[in-house]
Scaffold this active site. Structure first.
Site, PDB file in Angstrom:
ATOM      1  N   TRP A 326      39.792  50.092  92.302  1.00  0.00           N
ATOM      2  CA  TRP A 326      40.057  49.597  94.198  1.00  0.00           C
ATOM      3  C   TRP A 326      40.801  50.791  94.333  1.00  0.00           C
ATOM      4  CZ3 TRP A 326      45.110  50.102  95.065  1.00  0.00           C
ATOM      5  CH2 TRP A 326      45.506  48.107  96.414  1.00  0.00           C
ATOM      6  N   HIS A 327      41.130  51.896  93.119  1.00  0.00           N
ATOM      7  CA  HIS A 327      42.365  52.710  93.867  1.00  0.00           C
ATOM      8  C   HIS A 327      41.143  53.769  94.457  1.00  0.00           C
ATOM      9  CE1 HIS A 327      45.240  50.952  91.373  1.00  0.00           C
ATOM     10  NE2 HIS A 327      46.274  51.660  92.361  1.00  0.00           N
ATOM     11  N   GLY A 328      40.571  53.727  94.163  1.00  0.00           N
ATOM     12  CA  GLY A 328      39.798  55.535  95.495  1.00  0.00           C
ATOM     13  C   GLY A 328      38.494  55.356  94.385  1.00  0.00           C
ATOM     14  N   PHE A 472      44.116  54.652  99.698  1.00  0.00           N
ATOM     15  CA  PHE A 472      43.733  53.369  99.523  1.00  0.00           C
ATOM     16  C   PHE A 472      43.263  52.017 100.003  1.00  0.00           C
ATOM     17  CE2 PHE A 472      46.828  55.187  96.174  1.00  0.00           C
ATOM     18  CZ  PHE A 472      45.943  56.042  95.469  1.00  0.00           C
TER      19      PHE A 472
END
Length: 472
Positions: A326-328, A472
């Site tokens: 999800w963060h990258g 993000f």
């Protein structure tokens, strides 16, 4: 547009607040106020890239229509499931394409080239700001309506306002529909709430300018160095640890404050995470809205802790893997998620206690934050090799370069030491910015206003003003 910018502080926000309260004073109904908020939210979101508003509008429309099908009287279970999975698939598909297309194609080309093949041409895809936040927020509505834990929205205009609310649009907190459903229909506007909101915003703005930005300069210089040395590498890693906390915490406080000004109550997003005595406790206090989202919509859906031990460990692994993804789109984020998964599984095997649970509380906190610190190095690094280099430097396994002394002179100054000490006190001391801002007094209001004025003056002199969670 970001909160800590002159265009927002001196043009957008005053225009919005004056217009909003003029309409409120004129007796405009909440539906009209919501429409006004939506228009300004779309301006806020599309300020630099206007085409992004069409992407967000499309996501909003898909989920709204899906919600109508899910909540339609007489709808069969098949129809409801089809509508739900359509909303989830389209939102995850958009998120996957814009966020991971270039990453996945780059990996595929690397494999093709190793086998002597001709690589594909990769088009450049711009990452839409905040797409991870508003897609998760939209999906939570569809899931909650399907589960019956949230009422279906009455009209598209109300739902568009919910998704586009500019205070929390690009960096959270991830607000669920049932949290603000009643306030979208009817909310109370009081002087007390407005002042509380002002205090939240001013304090968050000061956090951003005086703490996040100042320690961020140290972090950038150390991570850019080839061989920072032991002391410098620890100093730089600590600086980033404080930067990401105060940058994100500041934005959350400002978002909560803006919401209060116009009658919305957003949930807190941090609760002293750097005073946690285990990684499990850390994740209960860090980015609370994301953690609770992954728990309620992924972990529990996978069976949570109601399954066997092996399946439980797999569930924890998948949830933390999802957090990293999800963060990258980078191996560093994926490995960071798995890094935390390892410690969470180890603690679960130890009955949710840290491996050093018999140690005094202060030792538990210290050791936990060392684990978190090494994880932040992985999170901050551009690639795995850079993270490994920083870890080696922190452990004294890297040769010291001649530049190390120059770097020390740059990052160890009376000013940087002052800001680092202040950041550490506010991180580890039993001070909670949320609680401080929530208990309003005239004295606190004047302190907050004074901090805002000083931070605004400092903003004019700063050329360094990043916002980390834009990626993000």
């Amino acid at each position: 547009m970001v909160f800590s910018s002159q265009i927002f502080l001196f043009y957008f926000l005053p225009t919005f607040l004056v217009g909003y309260f003029v309409l409120l004073r004129a007796g405009v109904r909440h539906s009209g106020l919501n429409f006004f908020i939506t228009i300004f939210s779309y301006i806020f979101y599309g300020w630099l890239e206007p085409w992004l508003i069409f992407l967000m509008f499309g996501s909003t429309l898909v989920v709204y229509i899906s919600g109508r099908f899910i909540s339609q009287p007489g709808a069969s279970q098949f129809q409801r499931k089809t509508a739900l999975w359509t909303a989830i698939a389209i939102n995850l598909g958009a998120l996957g394409f814009f966020k991971y297309y270039m990453f996945l194609m780059g990996g595929l080309n690397s494999v093709i080239e190793k086998f002597g093949g001709e690589p594909f041409s990769i088009m450049t895809v711009l990452l839409p700001v905040g797409i991870s936040f508003y897609t998760f927020q939209s999906m939570s509505y569809a899931i909650d309506v399907y589960r019956g834990s949230a009422p279906p929205v009455k009209d598209f205009a109300t739902f568009a306002c919910y998704v586009a609310l500019f205070p929390q649009l690009v960096a959270g907190p991830i607000v669920r529909y049932n949290t603000v459903a009643e306030e979208l229909e009817s909310r109370t506007h009081t002087v007390e709430n407005f002042v509380r909101g002002m205090v939240f915003f001013c304090f968050g703005f000061a956090e951003k300018i005086f703490l996040a930005n100042q320690v961020g300069i140290i972090a950038d210089r150390v991570f850019a160095a080839d061989a920072p040395g032991v002391l410098n590498s620890w100093w730089g890693a600590l600086a980033y640890m404080f930067q990401i906390y105060f940058d994100f915490s500041a934005y959350s406080n400002m978002a909560i404050g803006l919401g209060l000004m116009i009658g919305f109550h957003f949930p807190r997003n941090f609760n002293g995470p750097y005073r946690s005595g285990s990684i499990t406790e850390f994740w209960k206090k860090w980015h609370i809205s994301l953690t609770s989202w992954l728990r309620d919509y992924l972990y529990i859906s996978l069976g949570g802790n109601r399954v066997g031990v092996k399946r439980l460990y797999l569930n924890l692994f998948l949830v933390m893997f999802a957090s990293g993804v999800w963060h990258g789109a980078n191996w560093t984020f994926i490995c960071w998620g798995l890094y935390h998964a390892f410690f969470m599984i180890a603690e679960r095997a130890n009955n949710k206690n840290a491996l050093y649970y018999k140690a005094p509380r202060v030792v538990q906190i210290l050791l936990t934050q060392v684990i978190v610190l090494f994880g932040w190095v992985l999170f901050r690094a551009d690639n795995i090799g850079e993270a490994w280099r920083m870890w080696k430097a922190m452990l004294g396994l890297m040769p010291v370069s001649a530049f190390d002394g120059v770097l020390s002179a740059e990052i160890f100054t009376p000013t940087t030491i002052t800001f680092m000490v202040l950041a550490s006190l506010l991180s580890f001391w039993r001070f909670r910015s949320f609680d401080w801002c929530d208990r309003i007094s005239l004295k606190k209001a004047f302190i907050a206003l004074g901090l805002f004025i000083l931070a605004t003056l400092a903003l004019f002199t700063q050329s360094y003003n990043p916002f980390l969670y834009f990626q993000f």
